[in-house]
Design a protein around this motif. Structure first.
Motif, PDB file in Angstrom:
ATOM      1  N   MET A   1       0.841  -1.040  -0.038  1.00 19.51           N
ATOM      2  CA  MET A   1       0.155  -0.069  -0.091  1.00 19.51           C
ATOM      3  C   MET A   1       0.701   1.306  -0.094  1.00 19.51           C
ATOM      4  O   MET A   1       1.909   1.375   0.724  1.00 19.51           O
ATOM      5  N   GLU A   2       0.516   2.241  -0.870  1.00 13.57           N
ATOM      6  CA  GLU A   2       1.362   3.451  -0.902  1.00 13.57           C
ATOM      7  C   GLU A   2       1.205   4.455   0.174  1.00 13.57           C
ATOM      8  O   GLU A   2      -0.027   4.508   0.828  1.00 13.57           O
ATOM      9  N   THR A   3       2.220   5.064   0.597  1.00 15.31           N
ATOM     10  CA  THR A   3       2.195   5.777   1.695  1.00 15.31           C
ATOM     11  C   THR A   3       1.506   7.165   1.289  1.00 15.31           C
ATOM     12  O   THR A   3       1.931   7.789   0.270  1.00 15.31           O
ATOM     13  N   ASP A   4       0.445   7.573   2.058  1.00 20.47           N
ATOM     14  CA  ASP A   4      -0.103   9.058   1.699  1.00 20.47           C
ATOM     15  C   ASP A   4       0.800  10.106   2.305  1.00 20.47           C
ATOM     16  O   ASP A   4       0.619  10.464   3.565  1.00 20.47           O
ATOM     17  N   ILE A   5       1.797  10.554   1.536  1.00 18.93           N
ATOM     18  CA  ILE A   5       2.639  11.559   2.098  1.00 18.93           C
ATOM     19  C   ILE A   5       1.897  12.882   2.658  1.00 18.93           C
ATOM     20  O   ILE A   5       2.308  13.755   3.487  1.00 18.93           O
ATOM     21  N   LEU A   6       0.844  13.312   2.034  1.00 15.78           N
ATOM     22  CA  LEU A   6       0.255  14.596   2.442  1.00 15.78           C
ATOM     23  C   LEU A   6      -0.293  14.429   3.317  1.00 15.78           C
ATOM     24  O   LEU A   6      -0.318  15.523   4.272  1.00 15.78           O
ATOM     25  N   THR A   7      -0.839  13.397   3.769  1.00 15.61           N
ATOM     26  CA  THR A   7      -1.554  13.373   5.258  1.00 15.61           C
ATOM     27  C   THR A   7      -0.378  13.467   6.264  1.00 15.61           C
ATOM     28  O   THR A   7      -0.673  14.146   7.257  1.00 15.61           O
ATOM     29  N   THR A   8       0.632  12.986   6.062  1.00 19.92           N
ATOM     30  CA  THR A   8       1.866  13.049   6.908  1.00 19.92           C
ATOM     31  C   THR A   8       2.245  14.602   6.980  1.00 19.92           C
ATOM     32  O   THR A   8       2.521  15.159   8.196  1.00 19.92           O
ATOM     33  N   ILE A   9       2.357  15.407   5.875  1.00 24.27           N
ATOM     34  CA  ILE A   9       2.734  16.533   5.878  1.00 24.27           C
ATOM     35  C   ILE A   9       1.987  17.445   6.785  1.00 24.27           C
ATOM     36  O   ILE A   9       2.145  18.509   7.481  1.00 24.27           O
ATOM     37  N   ILE A  10       0.623  17.346   6.390  1.00 20.84           N
ATOM     38  CA  ILE A  10      -0.603  18.275   7.060  1.00 20.84           C
ATOM     39  C   ILE A  10      -0.615  17.993   8.480  1.00 20.84           C
ATOM     40  O   ILE A  10      -0.543  19.005   9.224  1.00 20.84           O
ATOM     41  N   ALA A  11      -0.423  16.733   9.146  1.00 18.32           N
ATOM     42  CA  ALA A  11      -0.244  16.551  10.565  1.00 18.32           C
ATOM     43  C   ALA A  11       0.884  17.174  11.094  1.00 18.32           C
ATOM     44  O   ALA A  11       1.001  17.678  12.076  1.00 18.32           O
TER      45      ALA A  11
ATOM     46  N   GLY B   1      -3.942  25.914 -10.798  1.00 16.91           N
ATOM     47  CA  GLY B   1      -2.854  25.231 -10.991  1.00 16.91           C
ATOM     48  C   GLY B   1      -3.122  23.761 -11.164  1.00 16.91           C
ATOM     49  O   GLY B   1      -3.728  23.292 -10.320  1.00 16.91           O
ATOM     50  N   VAL B   2      -2.349  23.117 -12.138  1.00 19.48           N
ATOM     51  CA  VAL B   2      -2.643  21.498 -11.971  1.00 19.48           C
ATOM     52  C   VAL B   2      -1.166  21.039 -11.758  1.00 19.48           C
ATOM     53  O   VAL B   2      -0.135  21.120 -12.510  1.00 19.48           O
ATOM     54  N   ASN B   3      -1.251  20.358 -10.520  1.00 15.15           N
ATOM     55  CA  ASN B   3       0.123  19.572 -10.000  1.00 15.15           C
ATOM     56  C   ASN B   3       0.115  18.259 -10.597  1.00 15.15           C
ATOM     57  O   ASN B   3      -0.554  17.433 -10.674  1.00 15.15           O
ATOM     58  N   ASN B   4       1.314  18.063 -11.455  1.00 18.08           N
ATOM     59  CA  ASN B   4       1.342  16.797 -12.243  1.00 18.08           C
ATOM     60  C   ASN B   4       1.938  15.924 -11.371  1.00 18.08           C
ATOM     61  O   ASN B   4       2.095  14.480 -11.887  1.00 18.08           O
ATOM     62  N   ARG B   5       2.328  16.186 -10.158  1.00 20.86           N
ATOM     63  CA  ARG B   5       2.673  15.273  -8.815  1.00 20.86           C
ATOM     64  C   ARG B   5       1.689  15.187  -8.105  1.00 20.86           C
ATOM     65  O   ARG B   5       1.121  15.847  -7.565  1.00 20.86           O
ATOM     66  N   HIS B   6       1.474  13.786  -7.944  1.00 21.13           N
ATOM     67  CA  HIS B   6       0.245  13.302  -7.010  1.00 21.13           C
ATOM     68  C   HIS B   6       0.823  13.553  -5.539  1.00 21.13           C
ATOM     69  O   HIS B   6       1.770  12.896  -5.164  1.00 21.13           O
ATOM     70  N   LEU B   7       0.378  14.177  -4.820  1.00 26.75           N
ATOM     71  CA  LEU B   7       0.849  14.606  -3.381  1.00 26.75           C
ATOM     72  C   LEU B   7       0.556  13.547  -2.366  1.00 26.75           C
ATOM     73  O   LEU B   7       1.141  13.569  -1.333  1.00 26.75           O
TER      74      LEU B   7
END
Length: 266
Positions: free
Chosen positions: A1-11, A185-191
């Motif tokens: 399962m891929e880690t959701d980096i955005l969730t970690t960053i927001i926390a 903006g469209v971010n081509n990188r999935h956060l």
């Protein structure tokens, strides 16, 4: 399962903000700022430019680690401006990107270009921080906010005379666009996963509101790609890593713009 980096960053961001507000309260920032004055328009600068490059100051990323650890904004930002950037983006997140709000504050007197505060903005406090530091625009990330939060923060940014770049990642976020958004903006990188695919911008191009200035972000390293994106309706192109991974980011930008213009004349 891929880690959701955005969730970690927001926390982590919530923890950092709690410490920052404890050290310098919002009322102090409001009093220090006084009546907000208009800044430089990032939207107008991009619309008037034949290249539309938003040159980014970025020391590291969560996925690739350090890109240019010792980079100094007092050297890089004036070099970007001299090379022909239309606007600047300065990453101010420290734990994951090696940035600081002080980078923006120090760079502001050295350049006369619009500066975007690039961060994970989730509170009014950060908008006041951005304005006090000298930012002209702020980034709001749809994936980091719900629609009501996004709308409220965009309206508050406008009250502070800050322009707003709203960052989207998918069709599901198109309804985040509102009257207080200046640029989309469209971010081509999935956060969540940090996977990058420039086709994301092309896929969303026709569905984006044409009354907003359109920006493509991340994964841009070839002038030919930027030319294709201009043909698809984009007028802003946020590029950082392609320049920052070199010894002289300003020179890399100048070479990129030269190739961009030569290709347009071909």
């Amino acid at each position: 399962m891929e880690t959701d980096i955005l969730t970690t960053i927001i926390a982590r961001k919530r923890e950092t903000l709690a410490r920052e507000e404890e050290a310098v309260c919002l009322d102090f920032l409001k009093e220090y700022l006084g009546e907000p004055q208009p800044g430089r328009s990032m939207r107008q600068s991009l619309a008037a430019s034949d290249c539309g490059i938003i040159a980014e100051f970025k020391r590291r990323s969560p996925s690739k680690g350090w890109i240019h650890q010792g980079a100094d904004p007092l050297l890089v930002e004036p070099a970007y401006a001299a090379a022909g950037a239309s606007a600047l983006s300065i990453l101010t997140d420290e734990p994951f990107f090696g940035g600081r709000l002080k980078d923006l504050q120090r760079a502001r007197p050295t350049v006369d270009l619009p500066i975007l505060r690039k961060d994970f903005i989730i509170s009014t406090y950060q908008l006041y921080q951005a304005k006090v530091a000298g930012a002209d625009a702020v980034l709001l990330i749809a994936a980091a906010l719900d629609k009501d939060e996004c709308h409220r923060l965009a309206e508050e940014a406008h009250r502070l005379q800050l322009e707003v770049l709203l960052e989207l990642h998918s069709e599901d976020e198109l309804d985040y666009v509102n009257d207080s958004i200046d640029m989309v903006g469209v971010n081509n990188r999935h956060l969540g996963t940090f996977h990058t695919d420039v086709e994301t911008s092309f896929r969303l191009a026709e569905r984006l509101p044409q009354d907003k200035l359109l920006v493509s972000e991340s994964g841009l390293s070839q002038p030919a790609t930027v030319r294709r994106l201009r043909e698809a309706g984009f007028r802003g192109f946020l590029i950082g890593e392609a320049f920052m991974k070199t010894a002289e980011p300003g020179k890399a930008l100048a070479d990129f713009i030269r190739q961009l213009r030569e290709g347009a004349d071909a």
